[in-house]
Write a protein that holds these residues in place. Sequence first.
Motif, PDB file in Angstrom:
ATOM      1  N   GLN A  80       3.685   0.617   2.832  1.00 27.37           N
ATOM      2  CA  GLN A  80       3.413  -0.440   3.796  1.00 27.37           C
ATOM      3  C   GLN A  80       3.288  -1.773   3.063  1.00 27.37           C
ATOM      4  OE1 GLN A  80      -0.214   1.281   5.420  1.00 27.37           O
ATOM      5  NE2 GLN A  80       0.854   1.850   7.318  1.00 27.37           N
ATOM      6  N   TYR A 130       1.884  -5.798   3.545  1.00 25.74           N
ATOM      7  CA  TYR A 130       1.008  -6.665   4.337  1.00 25.74           C
ATOM      8  C   TYR A 130       1.094  -8.106   3.819  1.00 25.74           C
ATOM      9  CZ  TYR A 130      -1.249  -2.313   5.869  1.00 25.74           C
ATOM     10  OH  TYR A 130      -1.502  -1.057   6.387  1.00 25.74           O
ATOM     11  N   GLU A 141       7.029  -1.010   7.231  1.00 32.74           N
ATOM     12  CA  GLU A 141       6.591   0.313   6.803  1.00 32.74           C
ATOM     13  C   GLU A 141       7.825   1.175   6.545  1.00 32.74           C
ATOM     14  OE1 GLU A 141       4.166   4.114   8.693  1.00 32.74           O
ATOM     15  OE2 GLU A 141       3.509   2.053   9.179  1.00 32.74           O
ATOM     16  N   HIS A 142       7.717   2.007   5.516  1.00 33.03           N
ATOM     17  CA  HIS A 142       8.830   2.882   5.151  1.00 33.03           C
ATOM     18  C   HIS A 142       8.265   4.203   4.643  1.00 33.03           C
ATOM     19  CE1 HIS A 142      12.753   4.121   3.672  1.00 33.03           C
ATOM     20  NE2 HIS A 142      12.208   4.383   2.488  1.00 33.03           N
ATOM     21  N   ARG A 143       8.942   5.289   4.988  1.00 34.74           N
ATOM     22  CA  ARG A 143       8.538   6.615   4.511  1.00 34.74           C
ATOM     23  C   ARG A 143       9.576   7.120   3.521  1.00 34.74           C
ATOM     24  NH1 ARG A 143       4.971  10.493   8.239  1.00 34.74           N
ATOM     25  NH2 ARG A 143       3.564   8.923   9.082  1.00 34.74           N
ATOM     26  N   GLN A 196       4.164   7.162   2.161  1.00 36.18           N
ATOM     27  CA  GLN A 196       4.172   6.039   3.089  1.00 36.18           C
ATOM     28  C   GLN A 196       4.021   4.732   2.302  1.00 36.18           C
ATOM     29  OE1 GLN A 196       0.610   5.350   5.465  1.00 36.18           O
ATOM     30  NE2 GLN A 196       1.898   5.183   7.301  1.00 36.18           N
ATOM     31  N   ARG A 223       0.855  -1.189   0.000  1.00 42.78           N
ATOM     32  CA  ARG A 223       0.000   0.000   0.000  1.00 42.78           C
ATOM     33  C   ARG A 223       0.889   1.237   0.000  1.00 42.78           C
ATOM     34  NH1 ARG A 223      -1.859   3.422   4.219  1.00 42.78           N
ATOM     35  NH2 ARG A 223      -3.820   4.513   3.693  1.00 42.78           N
ATOM     36  N   LEU A 278       0.545  -6.449   9.106  1.00 40.33           N
ATOM     37  CA  LEU A 278       1.514  -5.462   8.645  1.00 40.33           C
ATOM     38  C   LEU A 278       2.925  -5.994   8.894  1.00 40.33           C
ATOM     39  CD1 LEU A 278       2.187  -2.605   7.577  1.00 40.33           C
ATOM     40  CD2 LEU A 278       2.064  -1.808   9.953  1.00 40.33           C
TER      41      LEU A 278
END
Length: 337
Positions: free
Chosen positions: A247, A249, A259-261, A245, A236, A256
Amino acid sequence: MRIKHSMSRLWTGLGNQTLAVLTLVFLLSIQIAAFALPQIPVPPSESTAFSRWLAELQPSLGSHTRLLASLGLLTLRGSWLTRLGLALLTLVVAANLDALRESWEKPLRSRSQIGRLLICVGGILIIGGWGGQMLWGWRDPEVIAWPENDIVLPERDVSIAQPRGPLSIWTRQVGLYTLTRGQRIGLEMQVAGAGKTQLGLLPSVNEAPQDSLRIAFTTGNPEAFFAVPEAGLIFRLNQLPDAIQIQAYRSASGDLLGEHRLQADDYESTLDIDGVTATIVCTLLPRYEVVYNPGAVLEAVGLGLFASGSLLIGKPSASGQTDDEPDITEGTANERG
């Protein structure tokens, strides 16, 4: 009689040169604002979507965003400014048509008569052109195109080359033009498994897997999803005000995994999740506003005729009449007599 005289003077004033010139300037100002300012495709009554668009325009318009929106300059297609301009134009055309009718017994040789005729014809063309735009025209305010690719709008069966400047008029279809409206972040995604083997990326259920996937966000679609069936993952991507953002899954359980920004200045980034490596390449893409106005030619010709007529009709005398209008004061005096 005094009320009738005042109403006659008011009606005569609607057909004078000064008001015609002011109407022309007002209409041209609206047209220039529609080109210069980005237009929001939803009305203010749709508060959630409208607020999202305002937030999107805030970086480019700055502190003037709210003021421009409240004045209707960001929604000119249906704003009160446009309605006021068309209403004023209608009154000016009606007043000049009436004055032309009253002087019709005279030979059509005076500058004022010719000017009034041009104003009437030009005004009718402008109104007709605007009506065509409202009925059959459309505006797509956010179209993203990748380098070396054409601008494609499949739902409208439109494919045009990217403009080389801020404005491009597509000559194959009259009234179709593009405006450059800044830039957007585009992402190119690839996912590799064990041994750096490329895994297929599935953007939707009805599409075939792709080795590389291109994603560009818009105000209406600030997030995107894609699946990696071989790894059992769903990604996502969500556009935030200052970052993107990402993510991952587990497709079976929805858990989850990571996650990485991605910051706006990150050109390339990698994300290792559950035995696979996602490579993300960031690039800036041009953002366009594509407009189709089938009444553009009528409006342009109408504005030209209206401008010519405004210059030809004479300036009003001290009594408020031009050289082809009856003397209202004299007529009123005769009535009193």
